[in-house]
Design a protein around this motif. Structure first.
Motif, PDB file in Angstrom:
ATOM      1  N   VAL A 105       0.859  -1.193   0.000  1.00 16.85           N
ATOM      2  CA  VAL A 105       0.000   0.000   0.000  1.00 16.85           C
ATOM      3  C   VAL A 105       0.893   1.241   0.000  1.00 16.85           C
ATOM      4  O   VAL A 105       1.752   1.394   0.864  1.00 16.85           O
ATOM      5  CB  VAL A 105      -0.902   0.033   1.252  1.00 16.85           C
ATOM      6  N   GLU A 126      -5.384   8.520   1.790  1.00 22.43           N
ATOM      7  CA  GLU A 126      -6.663   8.733   1.086  1.00 22.43           C
ATOM      8  C   GLU A 126      -7.747   7.810   1.652  1.00 22.43           C
ATOM      9  O   GLU A 126      -8.880   8.239   1.906  1.00 22.43           O
ATOM     10  CB  GLU A 126      -6.451   8.438  -0.401  1.00 22.43           C
ATOM     11  N   ALA A 127      -7.389   6.551   1.874  1.00 21.12           N
ATOM     12  CA  ALA A 127      -8.372   5.599   2.426  1.00 21.12           C
ATOM     13  C   ALA A 127      -8.781   6.028   3.834  1.00 21.12           C
ATOM     14  O   ALA A 127      -9.963   5.963   4.197  1.00 21.12           O
ATOM     15  CB  ALA A 127      -7.776   4.197   2.450  1.00 21.12           C
ATOM     16  N   LYS A 177     -11.274   8.821   3.688  1.00 22.46           N
ATOM     17  CA  LYS A 177     -12.621   8.369   3.308  1.00 22.46           C
ATOM     18  C   LYS A 177     -13.343   7.700   4.472  1.00 22.46           C
ATOM     19  O   LYS A 177     -14.563   7.783   4.589  1.00 22.46           O
ATOM     20  CB  LYS A 177     -12.527   7.379   2.148  1.00 22.46           C
ATOM     21  N   LEU A 178     -12.581   7.035   5.293  1.00 18.56           N
ATOM     22  CA  LEU A 178     -13.192   6.347   6.437  1.00 18.56           C
ATOM     23  C   LEU A 178     -13.199   7.226   7.692  1.00 18.56           C
ATOM     24  O   LEU A 178     -13.513   6.763   8.773  1.00 18.56           O
ATOM     25  CB  LEU A 178     -12.443   5.035   6.712  1.00 18.56           C
ATOM     26  N   LEU A 188      -4.066  -2.218   8.428  1.00 17.61           N
ATOM     27  CA  LEU A 188      -4.315  -2.107   6.983  1.00 17.61           C
ATOM     28  C   LEU A 188      -5.555  -2.859   6.499  1.00 17.61           C
ATOM     29  O   LEU A 188      -5.840  -2.868   5.306  1.00 17.61           O
ATOM     30  CB  LEU A 188      -3.090  -2.533   6.160  1.00 17.61           C
ATOM     31  N   LEU A 231      -2.897   5.132   1.435  1.00 16.79           N
ATOM     32  CA  LEU A 231      -3.288   4.878   2.824  1.00 16.79           C
ATOM     33  C   LEU A 231      -3.972   6.109   3.412  1.00 16.79           C
ATOM     34  O   LEU A 231      -5.039   6.013   4.040  1.00 16.79           O
ATOM     35  CB  LEU A 231      -2.050   4.507   3.654  1.00 16.79           C
ATOM     36  N   MET A 284      -8.727  -2.003   6.375  1.00 17.50           N
ATOM     37  CA  MET A 284      -9.353  -0.716   6.676  1.00 17.50           C
ATOM     38  C   MET A 284     -10.862  -0.836   6.943  1.00 17.50           C
ATOM     39  O   MET A 284     -11.364  -0.382   7.974  1.00 17.50           O
ATOM     40  CB  MET A 284      -9.111   0.266   5.527  1.00 17.50           C
ATOM     41  N   GLU A 285     -11.586  -1.406   5.990  1.00 22.70           N
ATOM     42  CA  GLU A 285     -13.040  -1.487   6.164  1.00 22.70           C
ATOM     43  C   GLU A 285     -13.385  -2.421   7.320  1.00 22.70           C
ATOM     44  O   GLU A 285     -14.344  -2.193   8.060  1.00 22.70           O
ATOM     45  CB  GLU A 285     -13.725  -1.988   4.886  1.00 22.70           C
ATOM     46  N   GLU A 286     -12.592  -3.478   7.450  1.00 24.60           N
ATOM     47  CA  GLU A 286     -12.830  -4.419   8.550  1.00 24.60           C
ATOM     48  C   GLU A 286     -12.618  -3.723   9.898  1.00 24.60           C
ATOM     49  O   GLU A 286     -13.404  -3.893  10.839  1.00 24.60           O
ATOM     50  CB  GLU A 286     -11.883  -5.625   8.427  1.00 24.60           C
ATOM     51  N   SER A 340      -7.795  -8.566  10.083  1.00 26.32           N
ATOM     52  CA  SER A 340      -8.835  -8.872   9.096  1.00 26.32           C
ATOM     53  C   SER A 340      -9.971  -9.709   9.659  1.00 26.32           C
ATOM     54  O   SER A 340     -11.029  -9.822   9.050  1.00 26.32           O
ATOM     55  CB  SER A 340      -8.203  -9.607   7.904  1.00 26.32           C
ATOM     56  N   GLY A 391      -6.251 -10.423  14.420  1.00 31.11           N
ATOM     57  CA  GLY A 391      -5.227 -10.931  13.508  1.00 31.11           C
ATOM     58  C   GLY A 391      -4.245 -11.828  14.221  1.00 31.11           C
ATOM     59  O   GLY A 391      -3.196 -12.186  13.679  1.00 31.11           O
TER      60      GLY A 391
END
Lengths: 267, 255
Positions: free
Chosen positions: B18, B25-26, B29-30, B219, B23, B221-223, B194, B170
């Motif tokens: 990544v 930017e993500a 967004k979150l 990393l 990173l 992210m959505e999780e 994850s 994890g």
């Protein structure tokens, strides 16, 4: 509207789940604006006769109408599956979910290929979770393998007429599996934040990607967030969220009577 | 406020796949306000020259995104004097927020203790890579990975240390980890990874209390964000986990 292609009901023997009944699942679905859950029995994972889990599932969801679309679990290594497949169709199951890692067979075994062929003759979609849990923390009695992308590829190659929905897959971008037009991909283990799902859509096309969460084994919201991070037009997002699932399951969207739920999600 | 207490950026010796820009930017967004990152060696025994290079790269990223990217200082406790000097310099002179320890040694190994003493002196946390890997093949890949028992032992020796057990999602059997850490008050647990087993956060709150949980992604992210958003916990607890607890840890050294 959101159709979640990757959900389960029943008991998971290795851990207490956050929703074990249809009513409990509905609470989480409503919170996350999931209109319809495509669901199979978790009990069937470890029952010697998985068909009993199919009966239990129907009993559990029947009072909730269109909110659940049941998939039948069939073990092609267990006697009687041909009769049960016919019965599942008459009972209204819209497709199959296979657990080869728990039912001790390979997707390329002759019995499995016969089952998959019969399913496609009956216009049933076949969904296969690559795994049901992360192996790093598996229970000592849970020895199931993860299904490899190569095994799925071989199934797709040997059964080109069958619509196969791969659940819980990751790392499919840039692999041969993506080239099989009869294979569909559920997104719950792929990242959207760093563009993996965007690349999946570019390579597979937006008609072969479906929304799924893995609920109640996994939280729902993470999958919802993925759909909000996909950098594709609204039409593509809608296909992933529900239109592709409707096509695969033979659901007539005009007949779905879901009222206000339909417009609850704004990407 | 969301502070991701466990993230990574690419280094010369190991790339996470990544890019830094992506990173950030993500994270935007979150709605993640700060990313606490490190560049560890995930295998092998890095020399002082190698771990200093990792930290040089970390400091560069901190300067590129001031206030957004925060950095942990990664060291190999096997090089004791160099590690101690490195931690002191990076924290006091370059604003690093804590120490990242990976799987070079179990954290219950006395060779790690001087580093822990240094973090107590500097009032910064240690983010300790950890896991209770029940699959033998997985476990054999990391023979020196620390688990909750190692961390609990370390915490009992250094009650003033602030120790974060890395990635509840994890590190294998997370329920085992929670049971072990239940009574070890100076250990926080980061929720990253994850694995998003439904019910994980609720059980962690029940056993540890929300005051000891820190939001992280590693990393995923959505999780990472999704599991905290979805958990059936109070908004107060959600706010503690998402950022308030980590904010207090970061501010401790200035009090």
């Amino acid at each position: 509207m959101i159709i979640d292609f990757n959900t389960y009901l029943g008991q998971w023997p290795f851990r207490r789940l956050c929703a074990r009944t249809a009513l409990e699942a509905l609470k989480w679905m409503d919170k996350n604006r999931i209109s319809i859950a495509v669901v199979s029995s978790l009990n069937s994972v470890l029952y010697m006769d998985p068909h009993d889990g199919n009966y239990e599932l129907l009993e559990e969801v029947e009072q909730y109408g269109e909110r659940f679309v049941p998939l039948a679990v069939v073990n092609p290594k267990y006697p009687g599956w041909e009769n049960e497949l016919e019965e599942c169709i008459s009972l209204g199951f819209r497709g199959l979910r296979l657990y080869p890692q728990y039912h001790n067979y390979l997707l390329t075994d002759e019995d499995c290929l016969r089952l998959v062929k019969k399913a496609s003759e009956k216009n049933l979609v076949v969904s296969i979770p690559v795994r049901l849990r992360d192996g790093r923390g598996r229970h000592w009695m849970d020895l199931a393998r993860d299904i490899s992308l190569d095994e799925l590829k071989q199934l797709a190659e040997k059964s080109p007429e069958t619509k196969i929905v791969v659940l819980e897959a990751r790392g499919v971008v840039d692999t041969p599996l993506i080239n099989y037009s009869n294979v569909y991909f559920e997104i719950s283990r792929m990242n959207a934040a760093f563009g993996e799902i965007d690349r999946l859509i570019e390579q597979a096309g937006d008609s072969r990607v479906v929304f799924g969460s893995g609920f109640p084994l996994k939280y729902l919201q993470s999958a919802i967030l993925k759909t909000k991070l996909i950098k594709k037009p609204r039409e593509t997002i809608e296909k992933i969220l529900w239109r592709n699932a409707c096509s695969l399951l033979g659901l007539d969207q005009k007949e779905l009577r879901l009222g206000s739920i339909e417009n609850m999600f704004l990407p | 406020m969301k502070i991701d207490c466990h993230s990574h950026i690419n280094g010369r010796f190991f790339k996470w796949g990544v890019e830094l820009k992506n990173l950030v930017e993500a994270a935007d967004k979150l709605r993640i306000d700060k990313l606490c990152c490190s560049i560890p060696f995930v295998e092998g025994m890095p020399t002082p020259s190698e771990f200093k290079t990792c930290n040089d790269e970390m400091v560069r990223a901190m300067k590129e995104y001031p206030g957004k990217i925060l950095g942990y200082c990664f060291v190999n406790p096997g090089y004791q004097q160099e590690s101690l000097e490195e931690v002191e310099k990076r924290v006091l002179e370059e604003g690093m927020i804590g120490v990242k320890l990976y799987n070079q040694y179990k954290c219950s190994d006395p060779i790690v203790f001087p580093i822990v003493k240094k973090t107590v002196e500097l009032k910064v946390p240690i983010l300790q890579h950890a896991g209770h890997l029940t699959d033998p093949a997985e476990a054999s890949r990391q023979p020196n990975i620390s688990d909750a028992r190692d961390i609990s032992y370390l915490a009992s020796l250094f009650p003033e240390a602030v120790i974060i057990e890395a990635h509840l999602g994890g590190g294998g059997d997370w329920e085992w980890a929670l049971k072990i850490l239940r009574n070890t008050r100076n250990v926080y647990v980061d929720t990253s990874g994850s694995v998003i087993d439904c019910g994980m956060i609720e059980k962690a709150v029940k056993l540890l209390g929300a005051e000891r949980l820190l939001f992280g992604t590693d990393l995923s992210m959505e999780e990472g964000v999704g599991k905290i958003l979805d958990a059936e916990i109070s908004e107060h607890d959600r706010s503690l986990i998402f950022g308030e607890n980590m904010r207090q840890i970061l501010e401790a050294r200035f009090r």
